[in-house]
Design a protein around this motif. Structure first.
Motif, PDB file in Angstrom:
ATOM      1  N   ASN A  97      -2.639 107.098  -0.019  1.00 43.31           N
ATOM      2  CA  ASN A  97      -3.850 107.907   0.121  1.00 43.31           C
ATOM      3  C   ASN A  97      -4.205 108.011   1.600  1.00 43.31           C
ATOM      4  OD1 ASN A  97      -4.574 108.422  -2.709  1.00 43.31           O
ATOM      5  ND2 ASN A  97      -4.874 106.214  -2.812  1.00 43.31           N
ATOM      6  N   PHE A  98      -4.744 109.158   1.984  1.00 42.54           N
ATOM      7  CA  PHE A  98      -5.101 109.408   3.388  1.00 42.54           C
ATOM      8  C   PHE A  98      -6.611 109.585   3.538  1.00 42.54           C
ATOM      9  CE2 PHE A  98      -0.824 111.110   2.707  1.00 42.54           C
ATOM     10  CZ  PHE A  98      -0.122 110.534   3.759  1.00 42.54           C
ATOM     11  N   ASP A  99      -7.123 109.190   4.714  1.00 45.16           N
ATOM     12  CA  ASP A  99      -8.521 109.476   5.012  1.00 45.16           C
ATOM     13  C   ASP A  99      -8.627 110.843   5.695  1.00 45.16           C
ATOM     14  OD1 ASP A  99      -7.888 109.174   7.728  1.00 45.16           O
ATOM     15  OD2 ASP A  99      -8.665 107.136   7.854  1.00 45.16           O
ATOM     16  N   LYS A 100      -9.829 111.238   6.054  1.00 44.90           N
ATOM     17  CA  LYS A 100     -10.044 112.578   6.599  1.00 44.90           C
ATOM     18  C   LYS A 100      -9.419 112.777   7.979  1.00 44.90           C
ATOM     19  CE  LYS A 100     -14.596 111.485   8.565  1.00 44.90           C
ATOM     20  NZ  LYS A 100     -16.032 111.851   8.561  1.00 44.90           N
ATOM     21  N   ASN A 101      -9.024 111.661   8.626  1.00 44.45           N
ATOM     22  CA  ASN A 101      -8.366 111.755   9.931  1.00 44.45           C
ATOM     23  C   ASN A 101      -6.843 111.731   9.822  1.00 44.45           C
ATOM     24  OD1 ASN A 101     -10.851 111.743  11.441  1.00 44.45           O
ATOM     25  ND2 ASN A 101     -10.999 109.541  11.019  1.00 44.45           N
TER      26      ASN A 101
ATOM     27  N   SER B 193      -5.114 109.135   8.569  1.00 47.81           N
ATOM     28  CA  SER B 193      -4.603 107.764   8.575  1.00 47.81           C
ATOM     29  C   SER B 193      -4.393 107.278   7.149  1.00 47.81           C
ATOM     30  CB  SER B 193      -5.578 106.832   9.301  1.00 47.81           C
ATOM     31  OG  SER B 193      -5.726 107.211  10.658  1.00 47.81           O
ATOM     32  N   ILE B 194      -3.395 106.423   6.961  1.00 48.38           N
ATOM     33  CA  ILE B 194      -3.106 105.869   5.641  1.00 48.38           C
ATOM     34  C   ILE B 194      -4.160 104.836   5.278  1.00 48.38           C
ATOM     35  CG2 ILE B 194      -1.445 104.553   4.276  1.00 48.38           C
ATOM     36  CD1 ILE B 194       0.770 105.774   5.968  1.00 48.38           C
ATOM     37  N   LYS B 195      -4.732 104.957   4.084  1.00 50.27           N
ATOM     38  CA  LYS B 195      -5.726 103.996   3.621  1.00 50.27           C
ATOM     39  C   LYS B 195      -5.058 102.681   3.234  1.00 50.27           C
ATOM     40  CE  LYS B 195      -9.143 107.322   1.846  1.00 50.27           C
ATOM     41  NZ  LYS B 195      -9.914 107.752   0.650  1.00 50.27           N
ATOM     42  N   ASP B 196      -5.878 101.641   3.068  1.00 49.13           N
ATOM     43  CA  ASP B 196      -5.353 100.309   2.795  1.00 49.13           C
ATOM     44  C   ASP B 196      -4.868 100.115   1.362  1.00 49.13           C
ATOM     45  OD1 ASP B 196      -5.813  99.533   5.390  1.00 49.13           O
ATOM     46  OD2 ASP B 196      -7.755  98.601   4.963  1.00 49.13           O
ATOM     47  N   ASP B 197      -5.062 101.099   0.481  1.00 50.04           N
ATOM     48  CA  ASP B 197      -4.680 100.922  -0.920  1.00 50.04           C
ATOM     49  C   ASP B 197      -3.274 101.452  -1.214  1.00 50.04           C
ATOM     50  OD1 ASP B 197      -5.293 103.566  -0.566  1.00 50.04           O
ATOM     51  OD2 ASP B 197      -6.545 103.764  -2.367  1.00 50.04           O
TER      52      ASP B 197
ATOM     53  N   PHE C 245      10.674  94.703  -5.577  1.00 53.70           N
ATOM     54  CA  PHE C 245       9.592  94.463  -4.625  1.00 53.70           C
ATOM     55  C   PHE C 245       8.364  95.296  -4.972  1.00 53.70           C
ATOM     56  CE2 PHE C 245      12.103  97.949  -2.860  1.00 53.70           C
ATOM     57  CZ  PHE C 245      11.138  98.893  -2.537  1.00 53.70           C
ATOM     58  N   GLU C 246       7.220  94.788  -4.524  1.00 54.73           N
ATOM     59  CA  GLU C 246       5.946  95.506  -4.595  1.00 54.73           C
ATOM     60  C   GLU C 246       5.192  95.219  -3.298  1.00 54.73           C
ATOM     61  OE1 GLU C 246       2.221  96.330  -7.634  1.00 54.73           O
ATOM     62  OE2 GLU C 246       3.154  94.354  -7.641  1.00 54.73           O
ATOM     63  N   ILE C 247       5.000  96.248  -2.488  1.00 57.96           N
ATOM     64  CA  ILE C 247       4.386  96.099  -1.181  1.00 57.96           C
ATOM     65  C   ILE C 247       2.982  96.695  -1.213  1.00 57.96           C
ATOM     66  CG2 ILE C 247       4.586  96.568   1.291  1.00 57.96           C
ATOM     67  CD1 ILE C 247       6.832  94.843   0.173  1.00 57.96           C
ATOM     68  N   LYS C 248       1.985  95.856  -0.961  1.00 63.09           N
ATOM     69  CA  LYS C 248       0.607  96.307  -0.812  1.00 63.09           C
ATOM     70  C   LYS C 248       0.103  95.878   0.556  1.00 63.09           C
ATOM     71  CE  LYS C 248      -0.487  96.042  -5.761  1.00 63.09           C
ATOM     72  NZ  LYS C 248      -1.381  95.446  -6.782  1.00 63.09           N
ATOM     73  N   ASN C 249      -1.130  96.243   0.865  1.00 62.66           N
ATOM     74  CA  ASN C 249      -1.670  96.008   2.197  1.00 62.66           C
ATOM     75  C   ASN C 249      -1.608  94.541   2.616  1.00 62.66           C
ATOM     76  OD1 ASN C 249      -3.066  96.385   4.644  1.00 62.66           O
ATOM     77  ND2 ASN C 249      -5.024  96.024   3.655  1.00 62.66           N
ATOM     78  N   LYS C 250      -2.086  93.640   1.772  1.00 61.26           N
ATOM     79  CA  LYS C 250      -2.146  92.223   2.133  1.00 61.26           C
ATOM     80  C   LYS C 250      -1.311  91.336   1.232  1.00 61.26           C
ATOM     81  CE  LYS C 250      -6.653  92.469   4.386  1.00 61.26           C
ATOM     82  NZ  LYS C 250      -8.008  91.899   4.510  1.00 61.26           N
ATOM     83  N   LEU C 251      -0.460  91.951   0.429  1.00 60.45           N
ATOM     84  CA  LEU C 251       0.378  91.177  -0.470  1.00 60.45           C
ATOM     85  C   LEU C 251       1.738  91.842  -0.634  1.00 60.45           C
ATOM     86  CD1 LEU C 251       0.806  88.887  -2.520  1.00 60.45           C
ATOM     87  CD2 LEU C 251      -0.233  90.377  -4.252  1.00 60.45           C
ATOM     88  N   HIS C 252       2.783  91.136  -0.231  1.00 58.03           N
ATOM     89  CA  HIS C 252       4.162  91.590  -0.417  1.00 58.03           C
ATOM     90  C   HIS C 252       4.814  90.672  -1.448  1.00 58.03           C
ATOM     91  CE1 HIS C 252       4.299  93.425   3.926  1.00 58.03           C
ATOM     92  NE2 HIS C 252       3.288  93.873   3.194  1.00 58.03           N
ATOM     93  N   SER C 253       5.239  91.230  -2.573  1.00 59.94           N
ATOM     94  CA  SER C 253       5.855  90.442  -3.632  1.00 59.94           C
ATOM     95  C   SER C 253       7.322  90.834  -3.793  1.00 59.94           C
ATOM     96  CB  SER C 253       5.124  90.667  -4.967  1.00 59.94           C
ATOM     97  OG  SER C 253       3.784  90.245  -4.887  1.00 59.94           O
TER      98      SER C 253
END
Length: 206
Positions: free
Chosen positions: A95-99, A101-105, A132-140
């Motif tokens: 997901n992107f913000d209005k600028n 940039s990639i959001k943290d989700d 694998f499953e890669i998220k902002n603060k968790l890499h599994s």
């Protein structure tokens, strides 16, 4: 395929089975979808709200070659030299913000199969397989299997958790050999084990 979403005043774009052709190579995709905000476009903001990409099985080296078209830095060159073969399939949700940039989700889910690495010291890691499953603060990383120095290593799961400025690693590690020489471990932990009086290291074996 285009679909106008009147409620959100946006356009939904969907493409099935597209291919990316470059330098006589091909990246095969299952599906690409995105939402384009007409309101953001009118307000002169970044209009792409999200991007979902599902890939078919592709060569990791081809994917790296494609990535280098956009970011051809020293790190990418090193990674390409290390990886000798392997395939990757993944689902990407951004997901992107209005600028723009990639959001943290963001989320990357997929699997690596039959990969091979050539390390800088001419050693090799073979038969690399994992999900694998890669998220902002968790890499599994799940269902890990690799072969190194003729020893089979496996893990049900290894998690890398980003806790502010620190990384916490959780998981299990099994090997076909219960007694591991220090030289073998130093390939992965050389900055730590070389200063310790450890000749061998015990892992759970299967």
């Amino acid at each position: 395929k285009l679909k106008l979403e009147k409620k959100n005043f946006s356009i939904e774009l969907n493409t099935d089975n597209p291919n990316i052709l470059f330098n006589s190579k091909k990246i095969e995709l299952k599906k690409v979808s995105s939402n384009y905000s007409i309101k953001s476009f009118i307000n002169k903001n970044f209009a792409i709200e999200n991007l979902q990409i599902s890939t078919k099985k592709n060569s990791i080296k081809d994917l790296l070659d494609f990535a280098r078209l956009f970011q051809n830095n020293f790190q990418m060159i090193i990674i390409e030299k290390l990886i000798k073969k392997g395939t990757l399939v993944t689902d990407i949700d951004i997901n992107f913000d209005k600028n723009g940039s990639i959001k943290d989700d963001y989320k990357f889910v997929g699997s690596v199969n039959n990969a091979k690495l050539n390390l800088i010291n001419n050693q090799q890691i073979d038969n690399i397989n994992f999900d694998f499953e890669i998220k902002n603060k968790l890499h599994s990383f799940n269902k890990i299997k690799v072969v190194f120095e003729k020893i089979n290593f496996s893990s049900n799961q290894i998690k890398i958790i980003n806790q502010k400025n620190n990384f916490l690693v959780e998981g299990d590690l099994n090997s076909s050999k219960s007694l591991i020489d220090k030289k073998l471990l130093s390939v992965f932990f050389r900055d730590y084990f070389n200063d310790l009086d450890i000749s061998n290291f015990h892992l759970s074996s299967k």
